[in-house]
Motif scaffolding. Structure first.
Motif, short mmCIF file in Angstrom:
data_model
loop_
_atom_site.label_atom_id
_atom_site.label_comp_id
_atom_site.label_asym_id
_atom_site.label_seq_id
_atom_site.Cartn_x
_atom_site.Cartn_y
_atom_site.Cartn_z
N VAL A 159 -11.51 9.16 2.54
CA VAL A 159 -10.25 9.75 2.10
C VAL A 159 -9.48 8.68 1.34
O VAL A 159 -9.19 7.61 1.88
CB VAL A 159 -9.42 10.28 3.28
CG1 VAL A 159 -8.13 10.91 2.76
CG2 VAL A 159 -10.21 11.27 4.10
N GLY A 201 0.77 -1.23 0.00
CA GLY A 201 0.00 0.00 0.00
C GLY A 201 0.81 1.28 0.00
O GLY A 201 0.28 2.34 0.30
N ILE A 260 -9.68 -2.14 3.60
CA ILE A 260 -8.98 -2.43 4.86
C ILE A 260 -9.49 -3.80 5.29
O ILE A 260 -10.68 -4.01 5.44
CB ILE A 260 -9.30 -1.39 5.93
CG1 ILE A 260 -8.96 0.02 5.46
CG2 ILE A 260 -8.62 -1.76 7.24
CD1 ILE A 260 -7.67 0.58 5.94
N GLU A 304 -3.80 12.80 -1.76
CA GLU A 304 -5.02 12.26 -1.19
C GLU A 304 -6.20 13.07 -1.67
O GLU A 304 -6.08 14.27 -1.88
CB GLU A 304 -4.96 12.35 0.35
CG GLU A 304 -4.23 11.21 0.98
CD GLU A 304 -4.21 11.34 2.49
OE1 GLU A 304 -4.88 12.23 3.03
OE2 GLU A 304 -3.50 10.54 3.12
N THR A 328 -5.63 3.68 -2.46
CA THR A 328 -5.67 3.08 -1.13
C THR A 328 -6.73 3.80 -0.30
O THR A 328 -7.09 4.94 -0.60
CB THR A 328 -4.33 3.22 -0.39
OG1 THR A 328 -3.95 4.59 -0.41
CG2 THR A 328 -3.24 2.38 -1.02
N VAL A 329 -7.23 3.12 0.71
CA VAL A 329 -8.14 3.78 1.63
C VAL A 329 -7.28 4.42 2.72
O VAL A 329 -6.62 3.73 3.49
CB VAL A 329 -9.12 2.78 2.26
CG1 VAL A 329 -10.03 3.50 3.24
CG2 VAL A 329 -9.92 2.09 1.19
N ALA A 330 -7.27 5.76 2.75
CA ALA A 330 -6.50 6.43 3.78
C ALA A 330 -7.34 6.53 5.05
O ALA A 330 -6.83 6.45 6.15
CB ALA A 330 -6.07 7.81 3.31
N GLU A 331 -8.63 6.73 4.86
CA GLU A 331 -9.51 6.87 6.02
C GLU A 331 -10.91 6.39 5.64
O GLU A 331 -11.49 6.90 4.68
CB GLU A 331 -9.56 8.33 6.45
CG GLU A 331 -9.75 8.52 7.92
CD GLU A 331 -9.65 9.99 8.25
OE1 GLU A 331 -10.71 10.57 8.53
OE2 GLU A 331 -8.55 10.56 8.19
N GLY A 342 -5.71 -4.10 11.11
CA GLY A 342 -6.14 -4.05 9.73
C GLY A 342 -4.97 -4.03 8.76
O GLY A 342 -3.89 -3.55 9.07
N VAL A 343 -5.23 -4.60 7.59
CA VAL A 343 -4.23 -4.54 6.53
C VAL A 343 -4.89 -3.84 5.36
O VAL A 343 -5.99 -4.21 4.95
CB VAL A 343 -3.80 -5.96 6.11
CG1 VAL A 343 -2.96 -5.89 4.84
CG2 VAL A 343 -3.04 -6.62 7.20
N GLY A 344 -4.23 -2.80 4.87
CA GLY A 344 -4.79 -2.09 3.74
C GLY A 344 -4.50 -2.84 2.45
O GLY A 344 -3.41 -3.36 2.27
N THR A 345 -5.51 -2.94 1.59
CA THR A 345 -5.30 -3.57 0.31
C THR A 345 -5.52 -2.52 -0.76
O THR A 345 -6.62 -1.98 -0.87
CB THR A 345 -6.30 -4.71 0.09
OG1 THR A 345 -6.32 -5.51 1.26
CG2 THR A 345 -5.92 -5.55 -1.11
#
Lengths: 683, 197
Positions: free
Chosen positions: A619, A248, A579, A531, A605-608, A588-591
């Motif tokens: 975000v 990520g 996530i 972002e 990516t999912v920042a938030e 959590g692991v971001g994918t």
């Protein structure tokens, strides 16, 4: 029943260790008696066929152990500590299987099995050989085998029993290791590369101990070097791809010690593959070439030590694994000392070598190549080990990117120049007219690319040079391949032969490396990251890319809970960076989600995640990088180029020998090139 | 003279031979012990001399290259050394660190993460010492409270020791991979549940 896997696994390891020990004794005894007979003048070469069976038994033992471990993983036999730590009931089958190499002791088990395979192939190839070189080489390989098997019985026991009560469920593999198919491929490729370098190392040590200057061994060293080299090349690139897809961060190379550990032997092996050609064809650089082969193996030991002993602080997780680190350090010291001692005391037995006096000849180009690769090796080695030195003085430090970048960029550019010029140089030295003729079109293309990019507004001198030189070197390699294919086509012996052998495969590998380089420079120099904050149903623009947010989706699977953002890129597609929370993990692991094509990658990516209701905004981290996909494509091209160079062009030589006699074992490289020279001059 | 010697000699001289005439070259090769003809002797001496100066030039070039390379490496190293500190060590060494860039490791304090425009504000702590962070980059997707992170950045300038204030500015957050199988490193921070990561 409960202990069956443990019993079978341990029995397999024991079988392997015992048979390799017996094999070692048998060959050792044969060598001893042979040397004794030689002293009394009644030497009669005899075979050691009866020792071969121990090598196959060793292989069988390691395969049985691997089978037992896989069986234990698949049946979730948590009585084995390794399984309990690296497997859980909900782990999917694929990642259950790859669990074998998701931790140290399992990796060493796999390592032992791969070494067993290489050893068996080597021994099968020379099953009847009475050459002292082979005998000594087999001693060396057996010693390495015994070392790793001993690790498996002692400090890295994969089959140790779970302490206390057997848990009903295991911890599962690291969340990051069950997210992507590449986890199944890239470690195996890397290990194959690392393990495979044992064979050329053993052959070279064998040559030194037997004092054999016969050329035939050089070809064998090259072949056994090329297979692991190809695997290591692809393994490094696949590792970069894995890191790109999973971690990520949108990057693929961080000069991290783990990455450097794989890069170091690759650099040395690459240098050795080139200098070996000069040694094969003109008996030049003999001591240097053999030192590079030995250094390659020693660097694999160093790399294994660095990554497996916990001496270096890295973003990657390291297993600080008790006695394995010191054992590896000991092996490295022994192997390094033996290598240096043998080269110093017996190196001259392999032939002193001819001098290189011509500045613009192929051998001189090999020297330039070797200097560049050695310098790069030194840069990476110093950068990687400097923190260890500093920690001896009580400082925890790391060496940042600027160090590597500032040195590797100029060396990389120099390598591109050498890559372009070397293939057109001949052994006879420069013929300026010929050189001009051969380099005219590539130089033209290179400058064209350079000035086109200037017109398009590229200002960075380093990347301008990189693209220009890449175009130059690419043209040279392409023209060489074209000429080679045409000549085979004309000779009616199959045009594809132009792509194999040292010349053809080598040029294919060059092209692969150039593709990788172009992809890296483009992505690193012209990437944009940032972002965007998007409300549901709305769109945002980043670097000309329109990103639309449709909503979030929560999926509860047996093994994991996935919360993904539903996104569109430029109004189409369905991208779901997520996530993921895995089974027993509390984190959590971001994918990331990637839209990839040959021109550019959009990396999301999912920042938030939206807080509370689905109405709030998300975000999204966005990275837009051009030409990233070329890096992976280039990796495959290098891989196939390397493997193609192992294949022989013998058929063509056979047809040629009708006209002129050429030593069949020499791939007629110099003759061909000088003939081409003449043909071209006549035109 | 053995076969081997001839071969080596030929190769050594081939660079010069190209400039001399064919007959001369053969003459030189046939007898390395000198020629009856003094002109030829003079020529061989000349060749020897030019060879020596060539060698000297080569050594000089090699020396310059090695020196330049060594200097570059030294420069690169001294410019890129980043100290790696845990929060408590970093705060203790504020005066010597000043505003230079280093890596700091700590655990993200629960409930401390706030967003302020493009910046992310939070605190990290280790061994009982807490440090406020201002992140101007984009945190990785793994970033969350209660996990150990490594930050690259520097202390804000201010009036404290070493000309700093007790705020750490970063634009690069690295989340340490958590691994079940990873053993404890002496400097590593413990997570809340007691597992080391």
């Amino acid at each position: 029943m409960n202990d069956l896997n443990i019993v079978i696994g341990k029995a397999g390891v024991l079988l392997a260790l015992l048979s390799s020990l017996i094999g070692l004794l048998v060959i050792g005894n044969s060598i001893y008696s042979r040397i004794g007979k030689k002293a009394t003048g009644e030497e009669k070469p005899h075979s050691i066929v009866h020792a071969n069976v121990y090598v196959y038994l060793t292989l069988a033992g390691t395969l049985i152990a691997v089978g037992a471990m896989e069986h234990a993983l698949i049946t979730h036999d948590f009585a084995i500590a390794f399984v309990a730590q690296n497997n859980a009931r909900e782990t999917p089958l694929l990642y259950t299987i790859t669990g074998l190499w998701s931790a140290l002791s399992g990796s060493i088990l796999l390592w032992g099995a791969l070494l067993g395979i290489f050893n068996a192939v080597f021994v099968y190839r020379y099953r009847k050989s009475d050459s002292l070189v082979i005998w000594w080489a087999r001693i060396v390989i057996s010693l390495v085998v015994v070392f790793f098997l001993a690790l498996l019985l002692g400090p890295a026991d994969a089959f140790s029993r779970t302490a206390g009560a057997i848990p009903s469920d295991g911890a599962g593999p690291n969340a990051l290791l069950q997210d992507n198919l590449l986890v199944a491929i890239h470690p195996i490729l890397l290990y194959t590369g690392f393990v495979g370098f044992t064979i050329p190392f053993a052959l070279t040590i064998g040559r030194l101990l037997a004092g054999s200057s016969e050329k035939i061994w050089l070809y064998e060293v090259r072949k056994f070097m090329l297979v692991p080299w190809s695997c290591l090349s692809l393994g490094i690139i696949m590792g970069a791809w894995w890191s790109y897809q999973v971690l990520g961060w949108g990057g693929f190379w961080a000069w991290d010690p783990v990455e450097n550990a794989a890069l170091l032997p690759w650099l040395m092996a690459t240098a050795s593959l080139h200098s070996n050609i000069a040694t094969e064809n003109r008996s030049m650089l003999t001591t240097w070439s053999m030192s590079l082969v030995l250094a390659t193996f020693n660097l694999t030991l160093l790399g294994t030590f660095l990554t497996r002993s916990g001496v270096i602080e890295s973003v990657h997780a390291f297993a600080n694994s008790g006695a394995v680190g010191p054992a590896l350090a000991g092996a490295l010291i022994v192997s390094l000392a033996a290598s240096m001692l043998l080269v110093a005391t017996r190196g001259h037995l392999l032939g002193l070598g001819n001098k290189i006096e011509l500045a613009w000849s192929r051998p001189a180009a090999f020297v330039a190549n070797n200097l560049a690769f050695s310098a790069l090796t030194l840069v990476v080695l110093v950068g990687t080990t400097f923190p260890i030195v500093a920690s001896a003085f009580g400082d925890t430090i790391s060496i940042g990117r600027p160090y590597y970048d500032s040195l590797s960029v100029p060396i990389g550019l120099f390598i591109l120049v050498a890559m372009g010029v070397a293939p057109v140089l001949s052994y006879q030295g420069a013929n300026l007219e010929l050189l001009r003729k051969r380099l005219f079109i590539p130089a033209l293309m290179g400058s064209l690319v350079f000035f086109m990019l200037v017109i398009f507004g590229v200002k960075d001198l380093a990347s301008l040079c990189a693209f220009g030189l890449a175009a130059f070197a690419f043209c040279v390699a392409a023209i060489q391949i074209k000429a080679s294919i045409l000549s085979f086509h004309r000779a009616k012996s199959g045009w594809w032969r132009g792509l194999i052998g040292r010349e053809g495969g080598g040029m294919v590998a060059h092209i692969g490396l150039i593709i990788i380089g172009v992809g890296m420079v483009a992505a690193l120099s012209y990437g944009q990251r940032g972002e965007v904050n998007i409300s549901p149903g709305k769109s945002a623009y980043f670097d000309g890319v329109k990103i639309t947010y449709l909503g979030t989706k929560v999926v509860e699977l047996p093994g994991k809970t996935v919360t993904s953002a539903n996104l569109e890129i430029n109004g189409s597609g369905n991208y779901g960076p997520a996530i993921t929370v895995f089974g027993n993990s509390n984190e959590g692991v971001g994918t990331p989600a990637i839209d990839s094509n040959l021109m550019r990658d959009v990396y999301l990516t999912v920042a938030e995640l939206p807080t509370g209701a689905n109405q709030s905004s998300v975000v999204v981290g966005v990275i837009v990088q051009p030409m990233v996909a070329w890096i992976w494509i280039g990796g495959f091209v290098v891989f196939f180029g390397g493997l193609a160079s192992v294949l022989s062009r013998k058929k063509r030589i056979a047809t040629r020998t009708d006209v002129e006699s050429i030593e069949p074992v020499c791939e007629s490289t110099p003759e061909i090139s000088s003939n081409q020279d003449l043909e071209e001059l006549k035109r | 003279m053995s076969d081997r010697d001839t071969a080596v000699f030929k190769n050594e001289d081939s660079g010069e031979i190209t400039t001399a005439s064919e007959d001369l070259a053969i003459g030189i090769l046939d007898s390395s012990k000198g020629f009856p003809n003094t002109d030829l002797n003079l020529l061989t001496k000349k060749i020897e001399k030019s060879k020596k100066s060539k060698k000297r030039r080569l050594i000089a070039v090699a020396f310059v290259l090695v020196a330049a390379f060594g200097y570059l490496m030294y420069q690169g190293l001294t410019n890129s050394i980043q100290y790696f500190k845990t929060v408590d060590q970093a705060v203790a060494d504020r005066s010597s660190l000043g505003t230079s860039t280093f890596r700091v490791e700590g655990m993200v304090v629960d409930g401390s993460i706030r967003r302020d425009g493009v910046q992310t504000l939070f605190s990290i702590s280790a061994n009982g010492v807490t440090l406020p962070i201002v992140d101007s980059g984009s945190p990785p997707s793994l970033f969350q409270q209660g996990i150990p992170v490594v930050l690259v950045g520097h202390f804000d300038s201010g009036s404290g020791p070493g000309g700093t204030s007790l705020t750490f500015e970063t634009n690069q957050i690295m989340v340490k991979h958590s691994n079940v199988y990873i053993a404890e490193h002496p400097n590593r921070v413990k997570a809340q549940n007691g597992t080391s990561r």
